[in-house]
Design a protein around this motif. Structure first.
Motif, short mmCIF file in Angstrom:
data_model
loop_
_atom_site.label_atom_id
_atom_site.label_comp_id
_atom_site.label_asym_id
_atom_site.label_seq_id
_atom_site.Cartn_x
_atom_site.Cartn_y
_atom_site.Cartn_z
N ALA A 80 0.83 -1.21 0.00
CA ALA A 80 0.00 0.00 0.00
C ALA A 80 0.87 1.26 0.00
CB ALA A 80 -0.92 -0.02 1.21
N ARG A 82 3.95 1.47 -1.17
CA ARG A 82 4.58 1.56 -2.51
C ARG A 82 3.62 2.17 -3.51
NH1 ARG A 82 6.64 -3.54 -1.46
NH2 ARG A 82 5.16 -4.60 -2.81
N ARG A 83 2.36 1.75 -3.41
CA ARG A 83 1.36 2.26 -4.35
C ARG A 83 1.13 3.76 -4.15
NH1 ARG A 83 -1.78 -2.09 -3.00
NH2 ARG A 83 -3.15 -0.86 -1.67
N LEU A 95 9.10 -2.54 -17.47
CA LEU A 95 7.79 -2.19 -18.02
C LEU A 95 6.98 -3.46 -18.21
CD1 LEU A 95 8.90 0.45 -20.66
CD2 LEU A 95 8.04 0.84 -18.34
N ILE A 96 5.67 -3.29 -18.36
CA ILE A 96 4.82 -4.47 -18.62
C ILE A 96 4.72 -4.63 -20.14
CG2 ILE A 96 2.51 -5.45 -18.35
CD1 ILE A 96 2.37 -3.89 -15.68
N PHE A 107 -0.36 3.13 -15.52
CA PHE A 107 -0.62 1.94 -14.71
C PHE A 107 -0.53 2.18 -13.20
CE2 PHE A 107 0.34 -2.19 -12.82
CZ PHE A 107 -0.74 -2.91 -13.30
N GLN A 108 0.61 2.73 -12.76
CA GLN A 108 0.77 2.86 -11.30
C GLN A 108 -0.24 3.86 -10.72
OE1 GLN A 108 4.75 3.48 -9.85
NE2 GLN A 108 4.16 2.85 -7.78
N ARG A 110 -3.19 4.31 -11.77
CA ARG A 110 -4.47 3.57 -11.67
C ARG A 110 -4.46 2.68 -10.43
NH1 ARG A 110 -4.84 2.73 -18.00
NH2 ARG A 110 -6.39 4.30 -18.49
N LEU A 111 -3.32 2.04 -10.22
CA LEU A 111 -3.22 1.18 -9.02
C LEU A 111 -3.49 1.98 -7.75
CD1 LEU A 111 -0.07 -1.13 -9.38
CD2 LEU A 111 -2.46 -1.78 -9.53
N ARG A 152 5.90 6.68 -15.69
CA ARG A 152 5.01 5.81 -14.90
C ARG A 152 5.19 6.09 -13.40
NH1 ARG A 152 6.29 -0.50 -15.03
NH2 ARG A 152 8.11 0.24 -13.90
N MET B 1 -7.79 -0.79 -8.17
CA MET B 1 -6.56 -1.56 -8.35
C MET B 1 -6.82 -2.90 -9.04
SD MET B 1 -3.70 -2.70 -5.57
CE MET B 1 -4.79 -3.55 -4.48
N ALA B 4 -7.12 -2.56 -12.72
CA ALA B 4 -5.85 -2.28 -13.38
C ALA B 4 -4.99 -3.54 -13.46
CB ALA B 4 -5.10 -1.19 -12.61
N VAL B 249 6.71 -9.78 -15.06
CA VAL B 249 5.57 -8.88 -14.90
C VAL B 249 5.04 -8.96 -13.48
CG1 VAL B 249 3.21 -8.40 -15.65
CG2 VAL B 249 4.95 -9.00 -17.32
N LEU B 256 5.36 -2.40 -7.88
CA LEU B 256 4.55 -1.19 -8.03
C LEU B 256 3.45 -1.10 -6.97
CD1 LEU B 256 4.19 -1.00 -11.92
CD2 LEU B 256 5.79 0.21 -10.45
N GLY B 257 3.35 -2.11 -6.13
CA GLY B 257 2.42 -2.00 -5.02
C GLY B 257 1.23 -2.93 -5.01
#
Lengths: 218, 794
Positions: A80, A82-83, A95-96, A107-108, A110-111, A152, B1, B4, B249, B256-257
């Motif tokens: 949490a 980190r997000r 990257l994805i 992406f991040q 949105r997370l 990102r 989340m 995503a 991935v 990234l959390g």
């Protein structure tokens, strides 16, 4: 104080027995500050960055980010933080591959539930990625991929940006451009920046510099 | 989340559609073959259940006449007056449709579509307006009578009030059987006093049509299960590869959390969605497979066992649900390892791509140890397995052990070839093939299982056919069989035939208890027919001489196994002792049987009169004989059955059985071929870095393509060599353990080398076809892609 690291210890088990990579590290970083962490290979720079990012757990000590001690937190709590508060720029971009550039940048954010399309678009423009938004990472050069990774990281406007040799895989000119962008954007968003680097030249562009030697701040 | 993360996870599949296709197709094919076979079985079983519910077959004891002929309906009245709770039944066939008449007021509750306490129209049933009940298919074939459609009635059967059925069948005043209701009153007069001609037919497993056909369904189920296992291997491979490719991935997502627990949960949900989607496709495909197979299966069951099975398929909710459940369960099994590995993966684990030499080292040792353990267990079970559970444990340990051992066997073989290879290209070919083995091993295991299943089930079915044809020769040795209606006809037949045929062999039987088991005892006249045609599984040297001398008895295998009777043991019939001198195979017969000499039989059972006769004569004279017989005695040709006709019908039925088996063989091989194709395609992208150095050193792309093709065929060839003994072991286990446990008789095992060779050719063709496309793609790989391997950009 944005980041307060107190007396951090970390030991790894190796084939030759236990190896104490960090032996009581202390450091502090305020909002909007930039700090370069230098040191020889094996001095514990990346380990310290991983601990601050909540990617690994210290054996002893405290790591307080925005008042939250993440050293004793469980996986979900560290995830949490980190997000919401921390952004990490990796040397290998990470990257994805199956998402487009636009989706990777968003992406991040949105997370973290902080997605702002205008800000993401502005970041892409600043990073010179506006013409590549529909492409996939494999269609970009190394420099372009690292710019996507930085965008990102900054998209959710984190309080703290951690960068692990972010230009290590780039040529000199590209590295300079990427570094300029990262410093400018960190300044724009008011984020604290902690960057691990081998390069004395890059370290010289940051506000402060700490040298790590044999697991301690020299 | 969540959204995503799901988007990021799903995006992998959209960027790798081939992998997604492999996963969905593997699972759909596995589900299709499994649920298709299950649909056929379920349809057949539903038909048997409907028959049981309609006619009470296998549920209630019955009284029938000792000679099997119809009885006067006055017998019913006398039995009721004597206190017996019985209900009359009349039955017969009209245009191939089974017509059954029941008496609804006395019939057991729940028997037939019309019963008290249900919503059906009893008045209509009893009245003359709508006297027949049948399902829609059967109703279409009935003309001249009013029919009420009822899907509860067994296929190919029409049921009516007994009076209506008697009129339709021209059986006015007679009935065929009396159903004995449960809960008979105390103090009723003995049946032997009231109706001495009747014998009680006990309801037992042996008279249940479902049990007779279980062997056939067991074969189908075994096939379905093996096909499903092959499909699950594909799914396991696809999921494993996808998880390996997504490890970086996953690491990024966590960095990234995204919490690990959420990630594992979402990946499980993702797989569940795929399993449901593939399950729906699979069940729909299974329906098609079942619809294609069912007419042949129905014809086979009708011909072999007289079981009426609907030739058309119904969509049953339970079948849909079980299809989806097996798809989800299969996915869970295939994915459990990958998910467990993911949940244990540390965040900072190195994100390395799948190493193709994964089979090496500790994992290979564990796999080898497990294979050895399972194969050792199967060896022990081969000696000790007794009963169905033991039989299936033997099949499981044998197949899984062999599949796990295959990569190690192939690795050893390739190592030997590698050391003996001459020339750099051949040396590289063998070494490179060894490196490829881990990536291809799941597909090769699938091929192994498919081929072994083919060899095993084909050997069993072919052995059954060969044995059954031999058995028909034994049991239908006489050129003509005639059934007479009464003693007068029997006498007339004997008088007429005595001078015109080589031998008259009366067939008489009585229901007895032998060795504590229900059985039938038959009479045999001293004649060469028995000596020349009957084959014993075990016997003394002069079995027939001893039997015809009146001192001995021969029994069928079922009785010997169930009552644990061995040669030289003494059995008692009507207080008279007989030594067992022979045990004969009696395939398809569910109950015990014994044969004694005719004079002895007549002495023991004087009330039984022969009304069935086998006549030995020149086959060419059969037609003329029948015409003359009718003219002289009034015995109609319809009372005769000629041997050639029965054999022709039996063989035709077997051909239809083979159609089913062949179709399943082809489908299973196709699934295995698909597994190889998908493995090669998914590995193709990883192959470029490995092949680029060979290309740079002078091999052309075309040569590389040809080498890839040769590699697949060579590996299939080696797999076929392992599959043959495994398939034969599987056949042996089915014939010697599972069949004996399930049905009480053991079939001899025959080998069919030509069939195995043909199968091997098909398997190699399937492998070559599967490898052709990836090889062609490789041969056409642009040089720029090969060059990328040497650039830093990659």
């Amino acid at each position: 104080m944005l980041l307060d690291v107190k007396n951090i210890h970390k030991t790894y088990q190796t084939a030759d027995g236990p190896f104490e990579v960090l032996r009581g590290v202390d450091l502090r970083l305020g909002e909007g500050e930039t700090l370069a962490l230098t040191g020889e290979s094996g001095s514990g720079k990346s380990t310290l960055l991983h601990l601050i990012g909540g990617l690994d757990m210290p054996d002893r000590g405290a790591i307080v980010i925005n008042g939250h001690d993440i050293a004793g937190a469980d996986d979900a709590a560290r995830a949490a933080i980190r997000r919401g508060s921390v952004g990490v720029v990796f040397q290998q971009f990470n990257l994805i591959p199956s998402l487009t550039v636009a989706d990777n940048i968003a992406f991040q954010a949105r997370l973290a539930d902080k997605y702002d399309p205008q800000w993401s678009e502005a970041l892409a423009g600043t990073m010179g990625l506006a013409d590549h938004l529909r492409k996939y990472p494999e269609q970009l050069s190394g420099g372009q991929q690292q710019r996507v990774a930085i965008a990102r990281t900054l998209a959710p406007k984190p309080a703290l940006v951690l960068a692990d040799e972010p230009t290590g895989n780039l040529d000199e000119d590209t590295a300079r451009v990427v570094m300029d962008l990262m410093l400018d954007l960190a300044a724009d968003t008011g984020a604290g920046l902690l960057m691990v680097t081998h390069s004395q030249a890059l370290a010289g562009r940051l506000g402060r510099r700490l040298h790590l030697k044999a697991g301690r701040i020299a | 989340m969540t959204r995503a993360v799901l988007t990021a996870l799903m995006s992998h599949w959209w960027r790798n559609p081939l992998q997604l296709f492999t996963l969905l197709a593997g699972l759909a094919l596995a589900t299709a073959l499994w649920s298709g076979v299950q649909a056929v079985n379920a349809e057949a079983r539903a038909s048997y259940d409907a028959a049981a519910a309609t006619l009470g077959e296998g549920q209630y004891d019955r009284f029938v006449r000792r000679d099997g002929l119809p009885m006067d309906e006055q017998v019913f009245v006398e039995m009721r007056r004597a206190g017996w709770l019985v209900s009359p039944v009349v039955q017969g066939r009209l245009d191939g449709i089974r017509i059954v008449g029941v008496e609804p007021l006395t019939a057991p509750v729940g028997l037939g579509p019309v019963s008290l306490g249900q919503d059906n129209d009893l008045a209509g049933f009893l009245g003359g307006d709508t006297p027949f009940f049948a399902n829609a298919d059967t109703a279409a074939g009935l003309s001249g009578v009013d029919v009420v459609i009822s899907e509860n009635v067994a296929p190919n059967t029409a049921i009516a009030d007994i009076g209506a059925a008697q009129r339709l069948l021209d059986k006015t005043g007679v009935i065929d059987a009396l159903i004995i209701l449960p809960g008979q009153p105390i103090g009723q007069r003995a049946q032997a006093e009231v109706a001495p001609d009747l014998v009680r037919q006990v309801a037992q497993g042996g008279s249940d049509i479902g049990r007779l056909t279980d062997s056939f369904h067991l074969n189908l189920t075994a096939f379905g299960l093996l096909s499903f296992a092959v499909g699950i291997f594909i799914v396991h491979g696809a999921i494993g590869l996808a998880f390996e490719q997504r490890r970086p991935v996953v690491r990024t997502l966590r960095a990234l959390g995204v919490p690990l627990s959420r990630l594992v949960w979402l990946m499980a949900v993702e797989l569940l969605l795929f399993a449901l989607l593939a399950g729906i496709i699979g069940v729909a495909l299974g329906y098609l497979v079942a619809a294609l197979l069912l007419p042949d299966v129905a014809a086979t069951l009708r011909g072999l066992y007289g079981a009426d099975v609907a030739g058309t398929l119904q969509l049953r909710p339970s079948w849909w649900l079980s299809g989806l459940a097996i798809a989800v369960g299969g996915t869970a099994v295939a994915a459990s390892g990958a998910l467990a590995q993911l949940s244990r993966m540390p965040l900072l684990a190195a994100a390395q791509p799948r190493a193709l030499a994964m089979a090496a080292g500790r994992r290979a040792k564990v796999q080898g140890g497990l294979a050895l353990l399972l194969l050792s267990a199967s060896l022990v079970l081969m000696v000790t397995a007794d009963g169905l559970v033991g039989g299936f444990a033997l099949l499981g340990t044998l197949l899984i052990g062999a599949a796990l051992g295959l990569p190690l066997i192939l690795d050893r073989l390739l190592a030997v070839f590698s050391t003996r290879a001459k020339g750099p290209v051949l040396g590289w070919f063998w070494a490179d093939t060894r490196q490829q083995l881990p990536g291809l091993s799941l597909a090769l295991m699938a091929l192994l299982l498919a081929m072994a299943a083919n060899v095993g089930v084909s050997t069993m079915v072919s052995s059954f056919r060969l044995t059954f044809v031999g058995f028909l020769d034994q049991r239908l040795a006489s050129e003509l069989y005639i059934r007479t209606e009464d003693t007068a006809q029997s006498d007339a037949l004997i008088a007429f035939a005595e001078e015109r045929v080589d031998a008259i062999l009366p067939i008489q039987s009585a229901d007895v208890t032998l060795g504590g088991q229900p059985a039938e005892v038959f009479s045999a006249r001293d004649h060469a027919t028995y000596r020349d045609n009957w084959r014993f599984l075990q016997s003394t040297s002069d079995a027939w001489d001893q039997t015809f001398s009146g001192q001995a008895i021969v029994i069928n295998e079922q009785l010997a196994r169930r009552a644990d009777i061995a040669l030289d043991q003494v059995l008692t019939l009507q207080s008279r002792a007989f030594t067992v001198v022979g045990i004969y195979g009696d395939y398809g017969n569910p109950i015990g049987q014994a044969v004694i000499a005719e004079p002895v039989f007549e002495a023991l059972y004087p009330e039984v009169e022969a009304q069935n006769f086998g006549l030995r004569m020149d086959p060419a004279d059969v037609e003329n004989f029948l015409s003359a017989l009718e003219a002289a005695t009034g015995i109609a040709p319809t009372q005769a059955v000629d041997q050639a006709g029965i054999k022709a019908i039996s063989l035709e039925i077997f051909e239809r059985t083979f159609t089913v088996t062949t179709a399943l063989n082809i489908l299973t091989l196709a699934v295995a071929g698909f597994a190889i194709l998908m493995s090669l395609l998914t590995l193709a992208t990883m192959r470029v870095p490995q092949l680029a150095p060979a290309w740079a050193m002078g091999l052309t792309r075309r040569q590389l393509g040809r080498i890839e093709l040769a590699r697949a065929v060579m590996l299939a060839c080696l797999t076929a060599l392992v599959a043959l003994p495994l398939g034969l072991a599987l056949a042996w286990a089915l014939l010697a353990v599972v069949n004996v446990a399930a049905f009480g008789w053991r079939l001899p095992m025959y080998l069919f080398p030509a069939d195995y060779l043909r199968l091997a050719v098909f398997a190699l063709l399937a492998a070559a076809l599967a490898a052709a496309w990836p090889a062609l793609r490789l041969a056409r790989t642009p040089p720029a892609d090969l060059l990328k391997v040497f650039s830093n950009e990659r």
